[in-house]
Design a protein around this motif. Sequence first.
Motif, PDB file in Angstrom:
ATOM      1  N   UNK A   1     -16.068 116.758  36.664  1.00 19.47           N
ATOM      2  CA  UNK A   1     -15.250 117.851  35.702  1.00 19.47           C
ATOM      3  C   UNK A   1     -14.893 119.128  35.768  1.00 19.47           C
ATOM      4  N   UNK A   2     -15.542 119.470  36.944  1.00 21.24           N
ATOM      5  CA  UNK A   2     -15.031 120.999  37.149  1.00 21.24           C
ATOM      6  C   UNK A   2     -13.836 121.183  38.416  1.00 21.24           C
ATOM      7  N   UNK A   3     -13.424 119.991  38.591  1.00 16.49           N
ATOM      8  CA  UNK A   3     -12.450 119.894  39.732  1.00 16.49           C
ATOM      9  C   UNK A   3     -11.031 119.460  39.097  1.00 16.49           C
ATOM     10  N   UNK A   4      -9.831 120.118  39.258  1.00 16.81           N
ATOM     11  CA  UNK A   4      -8.617 120.071  39.077  1.00 16.81           C
ATOM     12  C   UNK A   4      -8.091 118.836  39.883  1.00 16.81           C
ATOM     13  N   UNK A   5      -7.877 117.651  39.449  1.00 17.09           N
ATOM     14  CA  UNK A   5      -7.346 116.585  40.189  1.00 17.09           C
ATOM     15  C   UNK A   5      -5.983 116.145  40.064  1.00 17.09           C
ATOM     16  N   UNK A   6      -5.318 116.443  41.007  1.00 21.58           N
ATOM     17  CA  UNK A   6      -3.548 116.196  40.956  1.00 21.58           C
ATOM     18  C   UNK A   6      -3.219 114.901  41.657  1.00 21.58           C
ATOM     19  N   UNK A   7      -2.582 114.131  41.034  1.00 22.03           N
ATOM     20  CA  UNK A   7      -2.073 112.868  41.777  1.00 22.03           C
ATOM     21  C   UNK A   7      -0.518 113.095  42.212  1.00 22.03           C
ATOM     22  N   UNK A   8      -0.181 113.426  43.371  1.00 23.28           N
ATOM     23  CA  UNK A   8       1.161 113.732  43.865  1.00 23.28           C
ATOM     24  C   UNK A   8       1.807 112.594  44.454  1.00 23.28           C
ATOM     25  N   UNK A   9       3.148 112.222  43.643  1.00 27.24           N
ATOM     26  CA  UNK A   9       3.767 111.019  44.238  1.00 27.24           C
ATOM     27  C   UNK A   9       4.797 111.437  45.267  1.00 27.24           C
ATOM     28  N   UNK A  10       4.931 110.692  46.007  1.00 23.84           N
ATOM     29  CA  UNK A  10       5.877 110.737  47.387  1.00 23.84           C
ATOM     30  C   UNK A  10       7.086 109.661  47.160  1.00 23.84           C
ATOM     31  N   UNK A  11       8.202 110.079  47.519  1.00 27.46           N
ATOM     32  CA  UNK A  11       9.463 108.980  47.624  1.00 27.46           C
ATOM     33  C   UNK A  11       9.144 107.779  48.675  1.00 27.46           C
ATOM     34  N   UNK A  12       8.560 108.396  49.889  1.00 30.63           N
ATOM     35  CA  UNK A  12       8.583 107.623  50.907  1.00 30.63           C
ATOM     36  C   UNK A  12       7.622 108.270  51.878  1.00 30.63           C
ATOM     37  N   UNK A  13       7.128 107.252  52.939  1.00 30.20           N
ATOM     38  CA  UNK A  13       5.945 108.078  53.958  1.00 30.20           C
ATOM     39  C   UNK A  13       6.472 109.231  54.496  1.00 30.20           C
ATOM     40  N   UNK A  14       7.669 109.074  54.815  1.00 28.67           N
ATOM     41  CA  UNK A  14       8.448 110.359  55.806  1.00 28.67           C
ATOM     42  C   UNK A  14       8.164 111.609  55.149  1.00 28.67           C
ATOM     43  N   UNK A  15       8.418 111.668  53.706  1.00 32.15           N
ATOM     44  CA  UNK A  15       8.359 112.903  53.180  1.00 32.15           C
ATOM     45  C   UNK A  15       6.964 113.287  53.150  1.00 32.15           C
ATOM     46  N   UNK A  16       6.037 112.469  53.029  1.00 37.95           N
ATOM     47  CA  UNK A  16       4.479 112.857  52.896  1.00 37.95           C
ATOM     48  C   UNK A  16       4.225 113.133  54.398  1.00 37.95           C
ATOM     49  N   UNK A  17       4.536 112.831  55.433  1.00 33.78           N
ATOM     50  CA  UNK A  17       4.297 112.971  57.164  1.00 33.78           C
ATOM     51  C   UNK A  17       5.088 114.303  57.208  1.00 33.78           C
ATOM     52  N   UNK A  18       6.130 114.563  56.788  1.00 30.02           N
ATOM     53  CA  UNK A  18       6.815 116.000  56.918  1.00 30.02           C
ATOM     54  C   UNK A  18       5.754 117.188  56.392  1.00 30.02           C
ATOM     55  N   UNK A  19       5.433 116.854  55.001  1.00 33.77           N
ATOM     56  CA  UNK A  19       4.649 117.902  54.497  1.00 33.77           C
ATOM     57  C   UNK A  19       3.437 118.257  55.104  1.00 33.77           C
ATOM     58  N   UNK A  20       2.826 117.050  55.698  1.00 31.97           N
ATOM     59  CA  UNK A  20       1.463 117.249  56.304  1.00 31.97           C
ATOM     60  C   UNK A  20       1.573 117.953  57.776  1.00 31.97           C
ATOM     61  N   UNK A  21       2.854 117.621  58.408  1.00 36.55           N
ATOM     62  CA  UNK A  21       3.170 118.160  59.815  1.00 36.55           C
ATOM     63  C   UNK A  21       3.523 119.813  59.623  1.00 36.55           C
ATOM     64  N   UNK A  22       4.081 120.031  58.338  1.00 35.40           N
ATOM     65  CA  UNK A  22       4.315 121.404  58.301  1.00 35.40           C
ATOM     66  C   UNK A  22       3.177 122.419  57.884  1.00 35.40           C
ATOM     67  N   UNK A  23       1.848 121.861  57.818  1.00 40.67           N
ATOM     68  CA  UNK A  23       0.496 122.372  57.568  1.00 40.67           C
ATOM     69  C   UNK A  23       0.259 122.426  55.948  1.00 40.67           C
ATOM     70  N   UNK A  24       0.861 121.651  54.986  1.00 41.64           N
ATOM     71  CA  UNK A  24       0.600 121.282  53.958  1.00 41.64           C
ATOM     72  C   UNK A  24       0.256 119.888  53.565  1.00 41.64           C
ATOM     73  N   UNK A  25       0.535 119.359  52.295  1.00 40.66           N
ATOM     74  CA  UNK A  25       0.111 118.392  52.027  1.00 40.66           C
ATOM     75  C   UNK A  25      -1.327 118.145  51.022  1.00 40.66           C
TER      76      UNK A  25
END
Length: 464
Positions: free
Chosen positions: A89-113
């Motif tokens: 209850x004390x945690x903000x949980x966000x479900x983040x949607x991605x169009x495809x795997x590549x967009x997720x991979x790029x974001x993680x590779x950039x230091x985020x995600x």
Amino acid sequence: MMKKTKRILALTLTACSLLSLTACSGGKASETPTTEKQAAGETTAAEKTETAKGEGKREKLVISTYLADAAQVAVREKYIDGPLQEAFPDVDIEIKMYNDRQSLQVEVAGGGGPDILDLDGPTDVAEFAKADRVLALDDYAAKYGWQDMFYDWAYDSCFYNEKLFSLPTSFEGMVIYYNMDVMEENGWKKPETKDELITLMKEMKGKGIIPLSFGNSNYQGAVDWLYSTFTSCYAGPDVLRKALTGEGKFTDPKLTASIQTMVDWWTEGWLGDNASQSITNEDMMAFFAEGRAAMMINGTWASNQLNTTYPDCNWDSEMMPKDPEIGSILPFATGGGYSINANSKNPDLAAEVLNFLFTSMDRHYASINEAGYQPYPLKDFDISKLEGMDPKMFDQYQLLMDAQTNNQIGFCSWTFYPSDMRVYMNENVDSMFLGVLSVDDFMNKSQEYLDAALASGTAPVLPE
């Protein structure tokens, strides 16, 4: 890796794949046990949450998933989002949607995600692990006793370079579906052997009915459903296991013959009606459900879509008709893998959330029973808890459990093949179908990728 994955497809097709939603947050996991941290004055994940709460701040966990429609989101909110928010209850949980795997991979590779990454099974996880983009989970596994929770075949497949990088998110396999209305109208019985299946496909083709519906125009990688089935069922899991572990070769005559059988069936028009490259996955399902095709080789995840999208379709599913020398085989897989992003700022809390997902069994049984989710590969899974659900779905889960009990396990590529090998195979099966690439050349090149993975120690772990 292919641009689209089986998991992406499944998420667009069925609500059951949305089970792969989790939550997590950051940084590299310390190798210091929790008790030692406390002795050293360090804070645990729970203590950090309480501190943040006292300071008027809230922890935030970001969960990755792929695009979903409103109905799928509603199901997810009931079985994933809501229970997580109630448990944390004390945690903000966000479900983040991605169009495809590549967009997720790029974001993680950039230091985020996102903190917790919902990836396409062990072969996909291996790519992230190779690039140091996900954390090793061995310390958390020891803390929470994860090794004792999962079936060995599923848990062991999550290792890369002898370290645990993910947890298996579902328990699935490849089966053959029958449109029973088409079968009964024509007086056909479900074949028990490969030869009986061939005889039946010839008769179906002669009547203008597509024997096996298949299409991959919007997802090239769907071919791995096929070669995973043919190599496991018609070369045999023993031969395949030896090849994938280096005791044998992928160019073994039996494996080569199984791939040749797949190509021959496509050439005859029995598999995909000589047009699979122009048929979408959605069309493949429609052809089967509406009776244009009598059968379909597909995963257990397809059953939920058949029930929800085509409620009037009278379908049944079985293991592939057997080669008498091999017996009945059901190719197994984990449907995905939960990993913790190496960029996460709170991996301890992420691991705590993962542990909740795999131990909140009432929630899990309800998600299977009421929404057709695929089960987690947990040793304590009790199929009797599903009695009363849709009988065809129950029978399919029982088929999985029986195959496991009777050691009738085959190996799906997205769990047990090296990632580079799988990429090559997925990108070149159509070339064999179209006569551009020979089966021998395909097998030899696949062996080269397998050799490289075995030499580098990055080949997946196979069950004994």
